[in-house]
Design a protein around this motif. Structure first.
Motif: not given
Length: 192
Positions: A40, A63, A66
């Motif tokens: 992350h 994604e 993230r």
């Protein structure tokens, strides 16, 4: 040949992107890289060129959010649908989708909606269609210049198939290209 064309396109886009992103270090991940291996908030920026076609926008942008650090930048160049898809467009696109393993081409609104749903803020959207519309015609010109060597390398049938698919795309209207720039907010939005 296509790799060289792609390289030239990427070089031009990277020059434009430098106005938005000036990373201290640039990490280029291979296409086979396992994204879930990235932690992350690992990157200051994400640059995506002609890649959204191979993913559904929502999970792709989630994604991206993230792996971006708070305040991280995102630059996306992607083909998009400029008009409602007709049966003729779907038919022409089917061979293209098959040849290049395309999963999805969406209208601009779908991309902006998916970016916002992922928690990313959009700074700007630029229509690149006038610059990208001649792309398939240019490929066909280059293709014709190298027909003999391509035929010797890949055979007549493969060359004719690729030419047919690219010709269909060159003749189709209703497709475009956009450049989206944005960022991951430093602080999540307040709720309630």
């Amino acid at each position: 040949m296509l790799a060289r064309l792609a390289y030239l396109a990427v070089t031009n886009v990277l020059a434009a992107v430098s106005a938005f992103v000036t990373p201290k270090r640039l990490t280029r991940l291979p296409s086979s890289f396992a994204v879930d291996a990235v932690g992350h908030a690992s990157f200051d920026a994400v640059l995506i060129l002609e890649t959204t076609l191979h993913f559904m926008p929502e999970p792709l942008f989630a994604e991206m959010a993230r792996v971006l650090r708070p305040g991280g930048r995102v630059v996306i160049e992607t083909p998009c649908v400029r008009a409602p898809l007709t049966d003729e467009m779907r038919s022409r696109l089917a061979a293209y989708f098959d040849m290049f393993q395309v999963l999805s081409v969406e209208p601009e609104e779908a991309y902006t909606r998916a970016l916002r749903a992922a928690g990313l803020e959009i700074e700007a959207t630029e229509d690149l269609t006038e610059h990208t519309e001649p792309f398939y015609g240019r490929i066909l010109e280059r293709f014709d210049c190298h027909r003999d060597e391509l035929t010797a390398e890949y055979g007549v049938e493969a060359v004719e198939r690729v030419e047919s698919v690219i010709s269909n795309c060159a003749a189709m209207s209703g497709m475009g290209s956009i450049l989206l720039t944005g960022f991951k907010p430093a602080f999540p939005p307040l709720t309630g």
